[in-house]
Scaffold this motif. Structure first.
Motif, PDB file in Angstrom:
ATOM      1  N   PHE A 274       2.231  -8.554  -3.558  1.00  0.00           N
ATOM      2  CA  PHE A 274       1.405  -7.763  -2.645  1.00  0.00           C
ATOM      3  C   PHE A 274       0.819  -8.633  -1.535  1.00  0.00           C
ATOM      4  O   PHE A 274       0.310  -9.725  -1.792  1.00  0.00           O
ATOM      5  CB  PHE A 274       0.240  -7.117  -3.398  1.00  0.00           C
ATOM      6  N   ALA A 288       3.615  -7.287  -7.493  1.00  0.00           N
ATOM      7  CA  ALA A 288       3.934  -5.862  -7.495  1.00  0.00           C
ATOM      8  C   ALA A 288       5.022  -5.656  -8.541  1.00  0.00           C
ATOM      9  O   ALA A 288       6.174  -6.023  -8.338  1.00  0.00           O
ATOM     10  CB  ALA A 288       4.422  -5.411  -6.115  1.00  0.00           C
ATOM     11  N   ARG A 334       7.860  -2.847   3.289  1.00  0.00           N
ATOM     12  CA  ARG A 334       6.934  -1.996   2.543  1.00  0.00           C
ATOM     13  C   ARG A 334       7.617  -1.374   1.326  1.00  0.00           C
ATOM     14  O   ARG A 334       8.802  -1.035   1.368  1.00  0.00           O
ATOM     15  CB  ARG A 334       6.370  -0.894   3.446  1.00  0.00           C
ATOM     16  N   CYS A 349      -0.617   1.997 -10.334  1.00  0.00           N
ATOM     17  CA  CYS A 349      -0.950   2.344  -8.953  1.00  0.00           C
ATOM     18  C   CYS A 349      -2.445   2.521  -8.741  1.00  0.00           C
ATOM     19  O   CYS A 349      -2.992   2.121  -7.699  1.00  0.00           O
ATOM     20  CB  CYS A 349      -0.187   3.601  -8.526  1.00  0.00           C
ATOM     21  N   TYR A 352      -3.804  -0.927  -8.344  1.00  0.00           N
ATOM     22  CA  TYR A 352      -3.459  -1.525  -7.053  1.00  0.00           C
ATOM     23  C   TYR A 352      -4.266  -0.892  -5.913  1.00  0.00           C
ATOM     24  O   TYR A 352      -4.703  -1.590  -4.990  1.00  0.00           O
ATOM     25  CB  TYR A 352      -1.965  -1.367  -6.778  1.00  0.00           C
ATOM     26  N   MET A 358      -2.619  -1.339  -2.316  1.00  0.00           N
ATOM     27  CA  MET A 358      -1.738  -0.189  -2.117  1.00  0.00           C
ATOM     28  C   MET A 358      -2.571   0.934  -1.509  1.00  0.00           C
ATOM     29  O   MET A 358      -3.764   1.062  -1.809  1.00  0.00           O
ATOM     30  CB  MET A 358      -1.118   0.237  -3.455  1.00  0.00           C
ATOM     31  N   HIS A 414       2.545   6.617  -1.895  1.00  0.00           N
ATOM     32  CA  HIS A 414       1.805   5.383  -2.122  1.00  0.00           C
ATOM     33  C   HIS A 414       2.601   4.253  -1.479  1.00  0.00           C
ATOM     34  O   HIS A 414       3.819   4.134  -1.717  1.00  0.00           O
ATOM     35  CB  HIS A 414       1.617   5.109  -3.610  1.00  0.00           C
ATOM     36  N   ALA A 416       2.705  -0.020  -0.010  1.00  0.00           N
ATOM     37  CA  ALA A 416       2.128  -1.365   0.009  1.00  0.00           C
ATOM     38  C   ALA A 416       3.022  -2.295   0.817  1.00  0.00           C
ATOM     39  O   ALA A 416       4.249  -2.158   0.826  1.00  0.00           O
ATOM     40  CB  ALA A 416       1.986  -1.897  -1.413  1.00  0.00           C
TER      41      ALA A 416
END
Length: 485
Positions: A274, A288, A334, A349, A352, A358, A414, A416
């Motif tokens: 991340f 991640a 991403r 999630c 995060y 995220m 979602h 990140a």
């Protein structure tokens, strides 16, 4: 020579597995860990633990075999670096290792996913979203209870840094360790389970006594700088405890032939670390989890376009990402998850998102407005992925395994920003399939065993997702059994 107890150095999953195995065989154990708490990097693992032909797979109707797992592991390791005996030890003991965790420690491993490089769904986890913690904590809890009720058989000392292996009569016969200002010795067979072989933030030289990490940088004198200087610019997922103590100790023997090392240039760069928007240059990054791609997550470039089979092996995905981020200048990369995908890893999630790693968008339009990625590109990427999944068209990147493949631009997403990170060392101490540390002449060093990430040779050029926790348990049990015998 006979000793009253065995000394285990390192309190991560490999050390804990070795300790419990020794106790099961009626032996006494001294467990030493330099940190104030046990767990090591094992508690961070978030994708799961591999097992072939397990009870959970059979309950779910998943067809798998030890032979298939062996084939996948050997292919990932590469022709030149695959070591059949070590791979056989890993894969053939996988089902029994998971049964041991489930039956003896009450660990839930009922959820099974198919991750990159695997020909079947075989990566097991629990419902908590933190399988590394769930497994390691279960072993720590039972060990704590045993230490309280039977201190004569098991002693755990935290904040104890092992500084030397004791040698006598052609064998390793114990350790010298420091606790604060005090230096003490303990005699017994030794199992090294010290983790990452010197590739953490405070990577040290083999001849340099390690210190607690105080700076956010790789050491210019460490193994990473020596064997993989091309990776010095990357961040890492490892903690400051991963300073290669086991490698330093085993290669510093004097009367005995020092331990042999292998595959030190084989360092796994995990594709998905991340990028924290608040500190994008941080040298330590959150991982991640591979499970995010396993449940159907997509990887897109800065223009909203896919560029790789998301469930390929880690080395393949990393190479594709570095190409996008570097020479092609199409970054950042991403990771995008649909609501269906998020539903399978919701606790991941939620965590995060709580860490601002995220972000949740109400739909593709909001995602586009926030990032500047053209909405038309996002919609097209989602539509084409759906066609590949349905068989209407062939995925240009060779993707054949699709899960939660339908992405509706009008539903929540979602997202990140991610980047490759130094994650795991495939190299380390050379061992045989019984967990004995080998000398430069390929002979077992009497009294010295090793397990976990400190060993080398199991994974070759690339480790499959879910095989690190398994390696810790399998080789921890093997080393514990061998030391007991």
């Amino acid at each position: 020579m006979a000793f009253p107890r065995t000394i285990v150095v390192g309190g991560g999953l490999a050390g804990l597995s070795a300790t419990h195995t020794l106790l099961e065989r009626g032996k006494s154990v001294l467990l030493l860990d330099k940190k104030p708490s046990l767990g090591g990097n094992s508690v961070k693992a978030s994708s799961g633990i591999n097992g072939a032909h397990t009870a959970a797979q059979q309950a779910l109707g998943i067809q798998d075999s030890v032979e298939a797992y062996y084939t996948d592991t050997a292919a990932s390791a590469g022709t030149d670096l695959a070591r059949p005996k070590l791979i056989t030890a890993l894969t053939s003991n996988s089902a029994s290792a998971l049964s041991w965790l489930t039956n003896d420690f009450g660990v839930d491993l009922s959820i099974v996913s198919r991750l990159g490089g695997h020909s079947a769904a075989r990566t097991h986890r629990d419902k908590s979203g933190a399988p590394g913690w769930a497994i390691t904590a279960a072993l720590m809890k039972k060990l704590t209870a045993l230490a309280e009720t039977d201190g004569a058989r098991v002693e755990v000392i935290k904040g104890a840094r092992v500084v030397k292996l004791l040698e006598e009569e052609g064998a390793v016969v114990g350790v010298e360790y420091e606790t604060g200002a005090s230096t003490q010795t303990a005699r017994g067979n030794v199992i090294l389970a010290t983790g990452c072989a010197s590739f953490s933030l405070c990577t040290v030289s083999l001849k340099q006594k390690p210190a607690v990490a105080t700076q956010q940088t790789f050491s210019a004198t460490g193994l990473l700088a020596t064997h993989r200087p091309d990776l010095l610019s990357l961040s890492t997922t490892n903690g400051d405890h991963a300073t290669g103590d086991g490698v330093r100790l085993a290669t510093s023997l004097t009367s005995l032939a020092p331990a042999a090392l292998c595959d030190l240039d084989q360092v796994q760069v995990h594709p998905t670390g991340f990028v924290d928007p608040a500190n994008p240059a941080a040298k330590t990054k959150f991982l991640a989890a591979e499970a995010l791609r396993g449940v159907g997550g997509l990887l897109i470039d800065g223009k909203g376009v896919r560029f790789v089979d998301e469930v390929q092996r880690r080395d393949v995905v990393t190479k594709a990402m570095q190409k996008v981020e570097g020479g092609e200048g199409r970054g950042p990369v991403r990771l995008v998850l649909s609501e269906e995908a998020v539903g399978e890893v919701k606790k991941h999630c939620d965590f995060y998102v709580s860490k601002n790693l995220m972000k949740r968008y109400s739909d593709a339009k909001e995602f586009s407005a926030d990032t500047g990625i053209p909405l038309e590109a996002i919609v097209e990427t989602f539509a084409s992925h759906g066609k590949y999944a349905s068989g209407g068209e062939v995925d240009p990147f060779g993707k054949k395994t699709f899960h939660n493949a339908t992405y509706n631009p009008d539903t929540p997403l979602h997202v990140a920003i991610i980047t490759p990170v130094v994650h795991y060392t495939m190299g380390g101490l050379s061992i045989d399939s019984s967990g004995h540390v080998l000398s430069s002449s390929s002979a077992p060093i009497p009294g010295l065993f090793a397990a976990g990430e400190v060993i080398g040779g199991v994974h070759g050029q690339n480790r499959l997702a879910g095989s690190s926790l398994l390696e810790a348990v399998v080789f921890g049990r093997i080393a514990g059994t061998s030391a007991a015998e």
